[in-house]
Scaffold this active site. Structure first.
Site, PDB file in Angstrom:
ATOM      1  N   THR A 132     -32.823  49.356 -38.083  1.00  0.00           N
ATOM      2  CA  THR A 132     -31.916  48.288 -38.515  1.00  0.00           C
ATOM      3  C   THR A 132     -32.049  47.049 -37.634  1.00  0.00           C
ATOM      4  O   THR A 132     -32.482  47.149 -36.479  1.00  0.00           O
ATOM      5  CB  THR A 132     -30.469  48.833 -38.436  1.00  0.00           C
ATOM      6  OG1 THR A 132     -29.552  47.757 -38.518  1.00  0.00           O
ATOM      7  CG2 THR A 132     -30.203  49.539 -37.114  1.00  0.00           C
ATOM      8  N   ASP A 133     -31.624  45.905 -38.171  1.00  0.00           N
ATOM      9  CA  ASP A 133     -31.599  44.680 -37.352  1.00  0.00           C
ATOM     10  C   ASP A 133     -30.466  44.719 -36.331  1.00  0.00           C
ATOM     11  O   ASP A 133     -30.427  43.901 -35.414  1.00  0.00           O
ATOM     12  CB  ASP A 133     -31.491  43.427 -38.237  1.00  0.00           C
ATOM     13  CG  ASP A 133     -30.228  43.379 -39.116  1.00  0.00           C
ATOM     14  OD1 ASP A 133     -29.430  44.328 -39.095  1.00  0.00           O
ATOM     15  OD2 ASP A 133     -30.066  42.366 -39.830  1.00  0.00           O
ATOM     16  N   GLU A 134     -29.530  45.675 -36.489  1.00  0.00           N
ATOM     17  CA  GLU A 134     -28.356  45.694 -35.609  1.00  0.00           C
ATOM     18  C   GLU A 134     -28.718  46.034 -34.163  1.00  0.00           C
ATOM     19  O   GLU A 134     -27.933  45.794 -33.254  1.00  0.00           O
ATOM     20  CB  GLU A 134     -27.295  46.662 -36.156  1.00  0.00           C
ATOM     21  CG  GLU A 134     -26.927  46.285 -37.583  1.00  0.00           C
ATOM     22  CD  GLU A 134     -25.691  46.951 -38.137  1.00  0.00           C
ATOM     23  OE1 GLU A 134     -24.822  47.392 -37.374  1.00  0.00           O
ATOM     24  OE2 GLU A 134     -25.588  47.018 -39.377  1.00  0.00           O
TER      25      GLU A 134
HETATM   26  P1  NAD Z   1     -26.890  56.834 -45.836  1.00  0.00           P
HETATM   27  O1  NAD Z   1     -25.785  57.127 -44.863  1.00  0.00           O
HETATM   28  O2  NAD Z   1     -26.541  56.418 -47.212  1.00  0.00           O
HETATM   29  O3  NAD Z   1     -27.847  58.117 -45.958  1.00  0.00           O
HETATM   30  C1  NAD Z   1     -28.246  58.875 -44.869  1.00  0.00           C
HETATM   31  C2  NAD Z   1     -28.804  60.201 -45.398  1.00  0.00           C
HETATM   32  O4  NAD Z   1     -29.244  60.974 -44.263  1.00  0.00           O
HETATM   33  C3  NAD Z   1     -27.764  61.051 -46.140  1.00  0.00           C
HETATM   34  O5  NAD Z   1     -28.331  61.551 -47.334  1.00  0.00           O
HETATM   35  C4  NAD Z   1     -27.461  62.190 -45.169  1.00  0.00           C
HETATM   36  O6  NAD Z   1     -27.100  63.395 -45.817  1.00  0.00           O
HETATM   37  C5  NAD Z   1     -28.771  62.317 -44.422  1.00  0.00           C
HETATM   38  N1  NAD Z   1     -28.593  62.878 -43.071  1.00  0.00           N
HETATM   39  C6  NAD Z   1     -27.678  62.544 -42.131  1.00  0.00           C
HETATM   40  N2  NAD Z   1     -27.851  63.284 -41.029  1.00  0.00           N
HETATM   41  C7  NAD Z   1     -28.917  64.095 -41.256  1.00  0.00           C
HETATM   42  C8  NAD Z   1     -29.613  65.070 -40.485  1.00  0.00           C
HETATM   43  N3  NAD Z   1     -29.202  65.371 -39.242  1.00  0.00           N
HETATM   44  N4  NAD Z   1     -30.680  65.671 -41.018  1.00  0.00           N
HETATM   45  C9  NAD Z   1     -31.088  65.399 -42.290  1.00  0.00           C
HETATM   46  N5  NAD Z   1     -30.470  64.497 -43.068  1.00  0.00           N
HETATM   47  C10 NAD Z   1     -29.403  63.846 -42.552  1.00  0.00           C
HETATM   48  O7  NAD Z   1     -27.779  55.740 -45.102  1.00  0.00           O
HETATM   49  P2  NAD Z   1     -28.681  54.585 -45.728  1.00  0.00           P
HETATM   50  O8  NAD Z   1     -27.850  53.381 -45.861  1.00  0.00           O
HETATM   51  O9  NAD Z   1     -29.424  55.105 -46.884  1.00  0.00           O
HETATM   52  O10 NAD Z   1     -29.682  54.347 -44.506  1.00  0.00           O
HETATM   53  C11 NAD Z   1     -30.889  55.072 -44.393  1.00  0.00           C
HETATM   54  C12 NAD Z   1     -31.621  54.640 -43.138  1.00  0.00           C
HETATM   55  O11 NAD Z   1     -31.859  53.231 -43.170  1.00  0.00           O
HETATM   56  C13 NAD Z   1     -30.811  54.891 -41.853  1.00  0.00           C
HETATM   57  O12 NAD Z   1     -31.703  55.295 -40.858  1.00  0.00           O
HETATM   58  C14 NAD Z   1     -30.219  53.529 -41.527  1.00  0.00           C
HETATM   59  O13 NAD Z   1     -30.010  53.392 -40.144  1.00  0.00           O
HETATM   60  C15 NAD Z   1     -31.317  52.610 -42.025  1.00  0.00           C
HETATM   61  N6  NAD Z   1     -30.880  51.267 -42.436  1.00  0.00           N
HETATM   62  C16 NAD Z   1     -29.842  51.129 -43.330  1.00  0.00           C
HETATM   63  C17 NAD Z   1     -29.476  49.845 -43.740  1.00  0.00           C
HETATM   64  C18 NAD Z   1     -28.365  49.636 -44.743  1.00  0.00           C
HETATM   65  O14 NAD Z   1     -27.958  48.485 -44.964  1.00  0.00           O
HETATM   66  N7  NAD Z   1     -27.851  50.658 -45.395  1.00  0.00           N
HETATM   67  C19 NAD Z   1     -30.147  48.728 -43.234  1.00  0.00           C
HETATM   68  C20 NAD Z   1     -31.212  48.921 -42.324  1.00  0.00           C
HETATM   69  C21 NAD Z   1     -31.559  50.203 -41.948  1.00  0.00           C
HETATM   70  P1  TYD Z   2     -20.946  47.035 -43.490  1.00  0.00           P
HETATM   71  O1  TYD Z   2     -21.264  47.154 -44.945  1.00  0.00           O
HETATM   72  O2  TYD Z   2     -20.115  48.091 -42.848  1.00  0.00           O
HETATM   73  O3  TYD Z   2     -22.329  46.822 -42.727  1.00  0.00           O
HETATM   74  P2  TYD Z   2     -22.615  46.432 -41.161  1.00  0.00           P
HETATM   75  O4  TYD Z   2     -21.377  46.464 -40.386  1.00  0.00           O
HETATM   76  O5  TYD Z   2     -23.564  47.500 -40.781  1.00  0.00           O
HETATM   77  O6  TYD Z   2     -23.232  45.062 -41.231  1.00  0.00           O
HETATM   78  O7  TYD Z   2     -20.202  45.647 -43.278  1.00  0.00           O
HETATM   79  C1  TYD Z   2     -20.806  44.420 -43.597  1.00  0.00           C
HETATM   80  C2  TYD Z   2     -19.879  43.325 -43.095  1.00  0.00           C
HETATM   81  O8  TYD Z   2     -18.665  43.359 -43.837  1.00  0.00           O
HETATM   82  C3  TYD Z   2     -19.491  43.489 -41.645  1.00  0.00           C
HETATM   83  O9  TYD Z   2     -19.417  42.207 -41.028  1.00  0.00           O
HETATM   84  C4  TYD Z   2     -18.104  44.110 -41.699  1.00  0.00           C
HETATM   85  C5  TYD Z   2     -17.527  43.540 -42.977  1.00  0.00           C
HETATM   86  N1  TYD Z   2     -16.558  44.411 -43.697  1.00  0.00           N
HETATM   87  C6  TYD Z   2     -15.305  43.918 -44.067  1.00  0.00           C
HETATM   88  O10 TYD Z   2     -14.970  42.734 -43.814  1.00  0.00           O
HETATM   89  N2  TYD Z   2     -14.450  44.738 -44.732  1.00  0.00           N
HETATM   90  C7  TYD Z   2     -14.770  46.035 -45.020  1.00  0.00           C
HETATM   91  O11 TYD Z   2     -13.920  46.758 -45.604  1.00  0.00           O
HETATM   92  C8  TYD Z   2     -16.067  46.531 -44.659  1.00  0.00           C
HETATM   93  C9  TYD Z   2     -16.465  47.941 -44.961  1.00  0.00           C
HETATM   94  C10 TYD Z   2     -16.930  45.676 -44.002  1.00  0.00           C
END
Ligand code: NAD
Ligand code: TYD
Length: 352
Positions: A132-134
């Site tokens: 992630t960018d975080e």
């Molecule tokens: P998500 O929470 O929707 O899905 C995560 C999945 O991993 C779930 O299906 C869960 O059951 C599985 N999981 C959790 N722990 C596990 C373990 N110990 N062993 C096997 N499986 C396990 O997350 P997402 O939003 O789909 O994100 C997927 C990846 O992308 C993560 O690594 C996250 O850090 C990264 N990412 C997400 C975002 C975003 O905006 N959602 C952005 C950048 C990077």
């Molecule tokens: P989120 O989807 O949790 O992603 P991240 O914190 O990983 O960027 O949140 C996106 C942005 O929205 C973040 O600045 C927090 C804000 N947010 C709210 O203002 N209200 C909410 O109920 C949630 C879930 C997030």
């Protein structure tokens, strides 16, 4: 074959569906099925022999080693993680367990498998870690976007655990030559996203006539990428990325949270002209340690791998809203008792 971890989550299930729509190469999908994992996302693959689902933990060395031996994958795409910042604030332990320890154990099992491969297969093997960018921390309004050289400065237990896993992945390349690739992507949105993250939570709450909780002043900025663009970036990185390199992935779509929520309200009002969704916007207490701004400079992946996003925010958010409107049953099914408990716990704290 390739081994995908976390393939029943939001990005993972989109990745699996997208991969199998474009290629006949099979997938072993290893997912623990936490609250965020949902096999319903993959129901269209029922009976498809190219998809093998295994419920299990990336930290289960014996299971992972057995899967590697049995299926001999040419690549691992590591998406499994605990992924929600607010959950990491209320309970960081699972994040340490899966994101740090789990990734470490996965790397160890993969290393043991990889060292034994024949030289050509060994050279072509890839471990692609999705991050992630975080991990880069927070930017002020005028600072330039994150490049791959930006220092790591994670601020939440979630981002600290992802940063830690990125460092381990890097170390396995540097020390053991494991052919790794790391991608650092901005905020994703699209179908199958669990309604605890900003965009799906706002859509689902609005449809149910519930408050739309904006943390703090709502001026926090994120870069937003439609999920299938993330999937194509991962595929492209796997295909052409240079082992040991990291690639930032973003949508060139920086927007303040309040603008995102207002856009959702405006679009929903097109579908329901008699309803006033904007009136549901409610400011609540800010998230502790809330990062002010994330922004991605995605020029390396554009220049070196010829990848660019295809969706704008305007096209992506329309598709996303349409998907949630068309999938009310999915929404109902994920809003189980455990979901309701979480929403109550998080938002009661923020009201205090
Ligand atoms: P998500 O929470 O929707 O899905 C995560 C999945 O991993 C779930 O299906 C869960 O059951 C599985 N999981 C959790 N722990 C596990 C373990 N110990 N062993 C096997 N499986 C396990 O997350 P997402 O939003 O789909 O994100 C997927 C990846 O992308 C993560 O690594 C996250 O850090 C990264 N990412 C997400 C975002 C975003 O905006 N959602 C952005 C950048 C990077
Ligand atoms: P989120 O989807 O949790 O992603 P991240 O914190 O990983 O960027 O949140 C996106 C942005 O929205 C973040 O600045 C927090 C804000 N947010 C709210 O203002 N209200 C909410 O109920 C949630 C879930 C997030």
């Amino acid at each position: 074959m390739i081994l995908v971890t976390g393939g029943a989550g939001f990005i993972g299930s989109n990745f699996v569906l997208d991969w199998l729509a474009q290629s006949n190469e099979g997938i072993i999908n290893l997912d623990k099925l936490t609250y965020a994992g949902n096999l319903q996302n993959l129901s269209s693959l029922t009976g498809d022999p190219r998809h093998i689902f295994v419920q299990g933990d990336i930290g289960d060395t014996q299971l992972v080693s057995q899967l590697l031996e049995q299926y001999q994958p040419r690549a691992i795409i590591n998406l499994a993680a605990e992924s929600h910042v607010d959950r990491s604030i209320l309970g960081p332990e699972d994040f340490i367990q899966t994101n740090i320890l789990g990734t470490f154990r996965l790397l160890e099992a993969v290393r043991a498998y990889w060292v034994e491969l024949e030289s050509d297969t060994k050279q072509d093997f890839r471990f692609l870690h999705v991050s992630t960018d975080e991990v880069y921390g927070s930017l002020t309004l005028n600072e330039p976007a994150f490049t791959e050289e930006h220092r790591y400065q994670p601020n939440s237990p979630y981002s600290a655990s992802k940063a830690s896993s990125d460092h381990l992945v890097r170390a396995y390349h540097h020390t053991y030559d494991l052919p790794v690739l790391t991608t650092n992507c901005s905020n994703n949105y699209g179908p199958f996203q669990f309604p605890e993250k900003l965009i799906p939570l706002m859509i689902v709450n609005a449809l149910a006539d519930k408050a739309l909780p904006i943390y703090g002043d709502g001026q926090q900025i994120r870069d937003w990428l439609y999920v299938t663009d993330h999937c194509s970036a991962i595929r492209r990185t796997l295909e052409a990325g240079i082992p040991g390199e990291t690639y930032n992935i973003g949508g060139w779509n920086e927007k303040p949270n309040i603008e995102i929520v207002q856009t959702i309200c405006t679009l929903l009002e097109e579908f329901y002209p008699d309803r006033a969704f904007h009136n549901l916007v409610t400011y609540v207490k800010d998230r502790p340690g809330h990062d002010r701004r994330y922004a991605i400079n995605a020029l390396r992946i554009e220049r070196d791998l010829n990848w660019k996003p295809t969706e704008t925010f305007a096209t992506g958010i329309r598709k996303t809203i349409q998907w949630y409107l068309d999938n009310q049953q999915w929404i109902n099914d994920v809003q189980t008792g455990a979901y309701r408990e979480w929403i109550e716990k998080n938002y009661t704290e923020l009201e205090q």
